[in-house]
Design a protein around this motif. Structure first.
Motif, PDB file in Angstrom:
ATOM      1  N   GLN A  45       0.797  -1.235   0.062  1.00  0.00           N
ATOM      2  CA  GLN A  45      -0.196   0.470  -0.071  1.00  0.00           C
ATOM      3  C   GLN A  45       0.617   1.277   0.080  1.00  0.00           C
ATOM      4  O   GLN A  45       0.259   2.406  -0.266  1.00  0.00           O
ATOM      5  N   PHE A  46       1.958   1.009   0.976  1.00  0.00           N
ATOM      6  CA  PHE A  46       2.753   2.979   1.117  1.00  0.00           C
ATOM      7  C   PHE A  46       3.378   2.416  -0.620  1.00  0.00           C
ATOM      8  O   PHE A  46       3.942   3.645  -0.865  1.00  0.00           O
ATOM      9  N   LEU A  47       3.959   1.887  -1.088  1.00  0.00           N
ATOM     10  CA  LEU A  47       4.766   2.067  -2.882  1.00  0.00           C
ATOM     11  C   LEU A  47       3.353   2.143  -3.657  1.00  0.00           C
ATOM     12  O   LEU A  47       3.609   3.184  -4.194  1.00  0.00           O
ATOM     13  N   ALA A  52       2.165   6.844  -6.907  1.00  0.00           N
ATOM     14  CA  ALA A  52       0.964   7.921  -7.127  1.00  0.00           C
ATOM     15  C   ALA A  52       1.037   9.272  -6.842  1.00  0.00           C
ATOM     16  O   ALA A  52       1.045  10.144  -7.559  1.00  0.00           O
ATOM     17  N   LEU A  53       1.903   9.806  -4.908  1.00  0.00           N
ATOM     18  CA  LEU A  53       2.460  10.735  -5.294  1.00  0.00           C
ATOM     19  C   LEU A  53       3.690  11.302  -6.889  1.00  0.00           C
ATOM     20  O   LEU A  53       3.743  12.081  -6.943  1.00  0.00           O
ATOM     21  N   LYS A  54       4.565  10.140  -7.331  1.00  0.00           N
ATOM     22  CA  LYS A  54       5.164   9.921  -8.166  1.00  0.00           C
ATOM     23  C   LYS A  54       4.534  10.819  -9.408  1.00  0.00           C
ATOM     24  O   LYS A  54       4.464  11.558 -10.561  1.00  0.00           O
ATOM     25  N   SER A  59       8.336  15.868  -6.276  1.00  0.00           N
ATOM     26  CA  SER A  59       9.489  15.674  -6.936  1.00  0.00           C
ATOM     27  C   SER A  59      10.165  14.603  -5.663  1.00  0.00           C
ATOM     28  O   SER A  59       9.608  14.449  -4.838  1.00  0.00           O
ATOM     29  N   LEU A  60      11.102  14.344  -5.966  1.00  0.00           N
ATOM     30  CA  LEU A  60      12.072  12.828  -4.787  1.00  0.00           C
ATOM     31  C   LEU A  60      12.580  13.718  -3.736  1.00  0.00           C
ATOM     32  O   LEU A  60      12.138  13.003  -3.471  1.00  0.00           O
ATOM     33  N   GLU A  61      12.756  15.155  -3.911  1.00  0.00           N
ATOM     34  CA  GLU A  61      13.299  15.279  -2.099  1.00  0.00           C
ATOM     35  C   GLU A  61      12.109  15.938  -1.706  1.00  0.00           C
ATOM     36  O   GLU A  61      12.425  15.302  -0.379  1.00  0.00           O
TER      37      GLU A  61
END
Length: 143
Positions: A45-47, A52-54, A59-61
């Motif tokens: 679920q976290f992945l 989704a965020l990506k 940003s990766l930061e």
């Protein structure tokens, strides 16, 4: 489940999952006695949430800052999560939401512009070879 199964469930490659883990975007995965990564349902679920965020362009930061505490869902549900990491995540999400809403407004304006051009060209084709003046929504004349 192993990394191959996690990759199938998330749509990420095993390479990407390993990269997320190495770079600190994703917490270290528990391993079996034989050293094989053992993903839990919470890990999956976290992945999926990271994916989704990506996709939204975070940003990766910002993703790294967001995920510093790892998956906090279980600690939140148990009521033993400090408030500061939650506040930090909330601030990141609110800021990102505003950026996405601005992108949405920009895209809506572009869609409207494209629609106007479609209308113009359809009107031109409907009139055949006649070179009549066509007016757009602002009253501007076009051949």
């Amino acid at each position: 489940m192993n990394i191959k199964e996690a990759a199938e469930r998330t749509g990420l490659s095993a390479h990407t999952i390993r990269f997320y883990e190495r770079s600190g975007l994703f917490p270290k995965i528990k391993r079996t006695a034989g050293g094989v990564r053992d993903f839990s349902e919470a890990d999956i679920q976290f992945l999926l949430f990271l994916t989704a965020l990506k996709k939204t362009g975070l940003s990766l930061e910002s993703m790294a800052t967001f995920t510093q505490e790892g998956c906090i869902l279980q600690r939140l549900e148990a009521g033993n999560m400090p408030q500061e990491p939650v506040r930090q995540r909330l601030a990141i999400l609110k800021s990102h939401q505003q950026a996405l809403l601005e992108q949405q407004r920009e895209i809506a304006a572009l869609i409207e512009l494209v629609g106007e051009k479609i209308d113009y060209y359809e009107a031109y084709l409907q009139n055949g070879d006649e070179r009549e003046t066509v007016h757009d929504e602002e009253g501007n004349e076009h051949l």
